[in-house]
Scaffold this active site. Sequence first.
Site, PDB file in Angstrom:
ATOM      1  N   LYS A 115       0.859  -1.201   0.000  1.00 47.30           N
ATOM      2  CA  LYS A 115       0.000   0.000   0.000  1.00 47.30           C
ATOM      3  C   LYS A 115       0.886   1.240   0.000  1.00 47.30           C
ATOM      4  CE  LYS A 115       0.845   1.405   4.453  1.00 47.30           C
ATOM      5  NZ  LYS A 115       1.656   2.583   4.745  1.00 47.30           N
ATOM      6  N   ASP A 133      -2.345  -1.431  10.746  1.00 51.14           N
ATOM      7  CA  ASP A 133      -2.789  -1.382   9.346  1.00 51.14           C
ATOM      8  C   ASP A 133      -2.988  -2.765   8.721  1.00 51.14           C
ATOM      9  OD1 ASP A 133      -0.124  -1.744   9.062  1.00 51.14           O
ATOM     10  OD2 ASP A 133       0.285   0.093   7.933  1.00 51.14           O
TER      11      ASP A 133
HETATM   12  O1  C5P Z   1       0.651  -1.388  14.600  1.00 50.11           O
HETATM   13  P1  C5P Z   1       2.082  -1.495  14.198  1.00 50.11           P
HETATM   14  O2  C5P Z   1       2.838  -2.479  15.039  1.00 50.11           O
HETATM   15  O3  C5P Z   1       2.272  -1.706  12.744  1.00 50.11           O
HETATM   16  O4  C5P Z   1       2.742  -0.048  14.505  1.00 50.11           O
HETATM   17  C1  C5P Z   1       4.124   0.106  14.665  1.00 50.11           C
HETATM   18  C2  C5P Z   1       4.397   1.245  15.618  1.00 50.11           C
HETATM   19  O5  C5P Z   1       4.075   2.493  14.987  1.00 50.11           O
HETATM   20  C3  C5P Z   1       3.570   1.213  16.883  1.00 50.11           C
HETATM   21  O6  C5P Z   1       4.179   0.430  17.869  1.00 50.11           O
HETATM   22  C4  C5P Z   1       3.526   2.689  17.272  1.00 50.11           C
HETATM   23  O7  C5P Z   1       4.707   3.046  17.937  1.00 50.11           O
HETATM   24  C5  C5P Z   1       3.518   3.393  15.919  1.00 50.11           C
HETATM   25  N1  C5P Z   1       2.150   3.755  15.500  1.00 50.11           N
HETATM   26  C6  C5P Z   1       1.504   4.816  16.130  1.00 50.11           C
HETATM   27  N2  C5P Z   1       0.223   5.145  15.760  1.00 50.11           N
HETATM   28  C7  C5P Z   1      -0.415   4.465  14.785  1.00 50.11           C
HETATM   29  C8  C5P Z   1       0.220   3.378  14.122  1.00 50.11           C
HETATM   30  C9  C5P Z   1       1.511   3.050  14.512  1.00 50.11           C
HETATM   31  O8  C5P Z   1       2.074   5.445  17.027  1.00 50.11           O
HETATM   32  N3  C5P Z   1      -1.666   4.807  14.463  1.00 50.11           N
END
Ligand code: C5P
Length: 300
Positions: A12, A137
């Site tokens: 994406k 995501d």
């Molecule tokens: O959800 P995911 O593990 O892919 O996200 C990686 C990191 O990115 C999270 O641990 C967080 O620190 C940051 N993040 C965030 N806000 C979001 C998505 C991701 O702070 N909406």
Amino acid sequence: MTPRLAVRCPAKINFSLRVLDRRGDGYHELDTVFQAIDLWDELEIGPGPTLRLVSDSPGVPVDETNLVLRAARRLAERHGLRSPAGTLILRKAIPIQAGLGGGSSDAAGALVLCSHFWGLSAAAGELSAAAAEIGADVPFFLEGGTARGRGRGDLLEALPFVGPLRLLLGCPPFGIPTAEVFRRASGRLTLPGIGVSLAVPWAHKWPQENDFGSLANDLEGVVFEDWPELKRFRDGLRDAGAGAALLSGSGSTVYGIFADDDEIERAQGRLREEFSGWRLLATRAVRGGVRLSAPHPAIR
Ligand code: C5P
């Protein structure tokens, strides 16, 4: 049991990404538009005595830190499967830590693949709930296409497909850790509580009626400060005729939107020399998300 099954997992980009506020759970409140693109990882499953992951792609962890295994185990737990089994094979084409959602898409692929392979009757809502537990995501990749994401990025609203917009991706030879970018962006949030209107580019309105100027990624400030070559590439895309050029997610990929394949070829020609070592990938927006596909023909 079906002997072998496979899914294709798209990458994406984000057309816009506004970071609105820091939340109590450590995440940030987002308002973004995701777009699935024509760049795919492949995930396959076949019989095996235990659940394990193999990959022929360098730099891909195949231990429990890989979201594919976490997704498969989470699905098994939710369905009370005590000893889930199968050999998962991951073939990566999506660059890692590139802001293209590859790991998240693979995780969504694992949910779809394993629910078929294990014969689980998982309703769509059930897969989305499992997906949201794996990462912010991951849910997007179940439906893909064009979608607005709010909350952590997991509150989704499908939007009409933008059409097959032509894109040129520039992927530098390094990745960028998402958590670190959000941590640094937190210190300078300027938009808490303010309603935002997100611009979406439409292929059928090319170019006059598109408001490319209002496409924005709030993470660019932080990322371009530490990695000025990404800003140079963004400016290079604009100079080469891109309607818009932006960082995708938290980087490291920078992409441009172009009118047609000829323009993309010309832009590649102009940028290739200065950005040697980068992967320049011509691609386009696509409908849909992870999808079942024919297993790889190779015999192993
Ligand atoms: O959800 P995911 O593990 O892919 O996200 C990686 C990191 O990115 C999270 O641990 C967080 O620190 C940051 N993040 C965030 N806000 C979001 C998505 C991701 O702070 N909406």
